[in-house]
Design a protein around this motif. Structure first.
Motif, PDB file in Angstrom:
ATOM      1  N   ARG A  40       0.846  -0.938   0.015  1.00 38.85           N
ATOM      2  CA  ARG A  40      -0.090  -0.028  -0.161  1.00 38.85           C
ATOM      3  C   ARG A  40       0.925   1.209   0.374  1.00 38.85           C
ATOM      4  N   THR A  41       2.133   1.238  -0.261  1.00 38.56           N
ATOM      5  CA  THR A  41       2.795   2.275   0.042  1.00 38.56           C
ATOM      6  C   THR A  41       2.933   3.688  -1.153  1.00 38.56           C
ATOM      7  N   GLY A  42       2.245   4.259  -0.562  1.00 35.47           N
ATOM      8  CA  GLY A  42       1.835   5.925  -1.311  1.00 35.47           C
ATOM      9  C   GLY A  42       0.790   5.442  -1.705  1.00 35.47           C
ATOM     10  N   ASN A  43      -0.842   4.367  -1.324  1.00 38.99           N
ATOM     11  CA  ASN A  43      -1.791   5.094  -1.220  1.00 38.99           C
ATOM     12  C   ASN A  43      -2.197   4.533  -0.577  1.00 38.99           C
ATOM     13  N   PHE A  44      -1.701   4.914   0.551  1.00 42.74           N
ATOM     14  CA  PHE A  44      -2.638   5.071   1.804  1.00 42.74           C
ATOM     15  C   PHE A  44      -4.176   5.849   1.623  1.00 42.74           C
ATOM     16  N   HIS A  45      -4.328   6.616   0.791  1.00 44.85           N
ATOM     17  CA  HIS A  45      -5.751   7.802   0.759  1.00 44.85           C
ATOM     18  C   HIS A  45      -6.284   7.005   0.062  1.00 44.85           C
ATOM     19  N   PHE A  46      -6.174   5.613  -0.900  1.00 44.90           N
ATOM     20  CA  PHE A  46      -7.171   4.954  -1.093  1.00 44.90           C
ATOM     21  C   PHE A  46      -7.582   3.947  -0.859  1.00 44.90           C
ATOM     22  N   LEU A  47      -9.418   3.852  -0.341  1.00 46.67           N
ATOM     23  CA  LEU A  47      -9.861   3.500   0.993  1.00 46.67           C
ATOM     24  C   LEU A  47      -9.833   1.338   0.243  1.00 46.67           C
ATOM     25  N   SER A  48      -9.805   1.537  -1.145  1.00 46.46           N
ATOM     26  CA  SER A  48     -10.242   0.065  -1.722  1.00 46.46           C
ATOM     27  C   SER A  48      -8.595  -0.468  -2.162  1.00 46.46           C
ATOM     28  N   ASP A  49      -8.317  -1.886  -1.700  1.00 47.79           N
ATOM     29  CA  ASP A  49      -7.391  -2.622  -2.375  1.00 47.79           C
ATOM     30  C   ASP A  49      -6.999  -2.749  -3.683  1.00 47.79           C
ATOM     31  N   ASP A  50      -7.861  -2.329  -4.481  1.00 48.87           N
ATOM     32  CA  ASP A  50      -7.862  -2.522  -6.081  1.00 48.87           C
ATOM     33  C   ASP A  50      -7.466  -1.055  -6.933  1.00 48.87           C
ATOM     34  N   GLU A  51      -7.275   0.158  -5.514  1.00 50.35           N
ATOM     35  CA  GLU A  51      -7.272   1.488  -6.047  1.00 50.35           C
ATOM     36  C   GLU A  51      -5.451   1.779  -5.802  1.00 50.35           C
ATOM     37  N   TYR A  52      -5.086   2.041  -6.549  1.00 44.24           N
ATOM     38  CA  TYR A  52      -3.727   2.645  -6.227  1.00 44.24           C
ATOM     39  C   TYR A  52      -2.589   3.687  -8.185  1.00 44.24           C
ATOM     40  N   ASN A  53      -1.591   4.480  -6.719  1.00 41.67           N
ATOM     41  CA  ASN A  53      -1.196   5.395  -7.523  1.00 41.67           C
ATOM     42  C   ASN A  53      -0.015   4.270  -7.771  1.00 41.67           C
ATOM     43  N   LEU A  54       0.395   4.701  -9.169  1.00 40.80           N
ATOM     44  CA  LEU A  54       2.023   4.068 -10.190  1.00 40.80           C
ATOM     45  C   LEU A  54       3.164   4.619 -10.192  1.00 40.80           C
ATOM     46  N   LYS A  55       2.390   5.233  -8.877  1.00 38.08           N
ATOM     47  CA  LYS A  55       3.970   6.456  -8.726  1.00 38.08           C
ATOM     48  C   LYS A  55       5.468   5.857  -8.867  1.00 38.08           C
ATOM     49  N   GLU A  56       6.617   6.111  -9.818  1.00 40.35           N
ATOM     50  CA  GLU A  56       7.360   5.519  -9.836  1.00 40.35           C
ATOM     51  C   GLU A  56       8.155   5.064  -8.639  1.00 40.35           C
ATOM     52  N   SER A  57       8.498   6.288  -8.120  1.00 39.98           N
ATOM     53  CA  SER A  57       8.780   6.026  -6.541  1.00 39.98           C
ATOM     54  C   SER A  57       8.376   5.116  -5.138  1.00 39.98           C
ATOM     55  N   ILE A  59       7.077   2.205  -6.568  1.00 37.54           N
ATOM     56  CA  ILE A  59       6.996   1.118  -7.295  1.00 37.54           C
ATOM     57  C   ILE A  59       8.274   1.049  -7.027  1.00 37.54           C
ATOM     58  N   LYS A  60       9.332   1.670  -6.675  1.00 40.61           N
ATOM     59  CA  LYS A  60      10.637   1.166  -6.559  1.00 40.61           C
ATOM     60  C   LYS A  60      11.047   0.971  -5.311  1.00 40.61           C
ATOM     61  N   LEU A  84      -6.321  -8.246  -7.174  1.00 40.57           N
ATOM     62  CA  LEU A  84      -7.054  -7.301  -6.816  1.00 40.57           C
ATOM     63  C   LEU A  84      -6.415  -6.308  -7.869  1.00 40.57           C
ATOM     64  N   ARG A  85      -4.735  -6.556  -7.964  1.00 39.09           N
ATOM     65  CA  ARG A  85      -3.236  -4.949  -8.822  1.00 39.09           C
ATOM     66  C   ARG A  85      -3.104  -5.614  -9.259  1.00 39.09           C
ATOM     67  N   PRO A  86      -2.576  -6.366 -10.266  1.00 45.08           N
ATOM     68  CA  PRO A  86      -2.194  -6.666 -10.830  1.00 45.08           C
ATOM     69  C   PRO A  86      -0.835  -6.131 -12.146  1.00 45.08           C
ATOM     70  N   ASN A  87      -2.194  -5.114 -11.817  1.00 42.45           N
ATOM     71  CA  ASN A  87      -1.176  -3.948 -13.002  1.00 42.45           C
ATOM     72  C   ASN A  87       0.151  -3.719 -12.498  1.00 42.45           C
ATOM     73  N   LEU A  88      -0.144  -3.381 -10.567  1.00 43.17           N
ATOM     74  CA  LEU A  88       1.332  -2.827  -9.340  1.00 43.17           C
ATOM     75  C   LEU A  88       2.203  -3.992  -9.867  1.00 43.17           C
ATOM     76  N   VAL A  89       1.751  -5.455  -9.088  1.00 44.44           N
ATOM     77  CA  VAL A  89       2.712  -6.016  -8.975  1.00 44.44           C
ATOM     78  C   VAL A  89       3.632  -6.502 -10.265  1.00 44.44           C
ATOM     79  N   TYR A  90       2.828  -6.386 -11.782  1.00 38.66           N
ATOM     80  CA  TYR A  90       3.629  -5.822 -12.964  1.00 38.66           C
ATOM     81  C   TYR A  90       5.117  -5.471 -12.570  1.00 38.66           C
ATOM     82  N   GLU A  91       4.778  -3.794 -12.198  1.00 40.77           N
ATOM     83  CA  GLU A  91       5.292  -2.920 -12.998  1.00 40.77           C
ATOM     84  C   GLU A  91       6.203  -2.947 -11.719  1.00 40.77           C
ATOM     85  N   VAL A  92       6.368  -3.427 -10.240  1.00 38.24           N
ATOM     86  CA  VAL A  92       6.861  -3.976  -9.315  1.00 38.24           C
ATOM     87  C   VAL A  92       8.256  -4.523 -10.002  1.00 38.24           C
ATOM     88  N   PHE A  93       7.241  -5.960 -10.310  1.00 39.58           N
ATOM     89  CA  PHE A  93       8.470  -7.091 -10.679  1.00 39.58           C
ATOM     90  C   PHE A  93       7.698  -7.578 -12.259  1.00 39.58           C
TER      91      PHE A  93
END
Length: 94
Positions: A40-57, A59-60, A84-93
């Motif tokens: 959830r790093t950098g995404n605590f302002h979203f209430l649900s787990d399937d919402e997230y910001n793909l900021k490079e910082s 992800i790194k 629920l967040r495959p795009n985030l997982v893919y961006e990280v790895f």
């Protein structure tokens, strides 16, 4: 030895913990189970787990912490909620 992380993704109650625990016995793997706050790093302002910001910082930071946890072993990570967040997982790895 291959250092590509192993990420187990699956629905809750589908056997992901069993699979992770069996694989986790391998001496070359470091098992990390459900680091919810880390993903959830950098995404605590979203209430649900399937919402997230793909900021490079974000992800790194996630990638670096998970790889640091694994140290010299190959990372084995298991978080059913990542289904629920495959795009985030893919961006990280990718």
């Amino acid at each position: 030895m291959n250092k590509t992380p192993i990420i187990i993704v699956g629905m809750a109650r589908s056997g992901t913990t069993l699979a992770a625990n069996i694989l986790g016995y391998h001496e070359g793997l470091k098992l990390v189970i459900e680091p919810h706050l880390l993903w959830r790093t950098g995404n605590f302002h979203f209430l649900s787990d399937d919402e997230y910001n793909l900021k490079e910082s974000n992800i790194k930071r996630i990638r670096n912490i998970l790889l640091k946890l694994a140290a010299k072993k190959r990372l084995l990570e298991k978080s059913p909620i990542n289904s629920l967040r495959p795009n985030l997982v893919y961006e990280v790895f990718p």
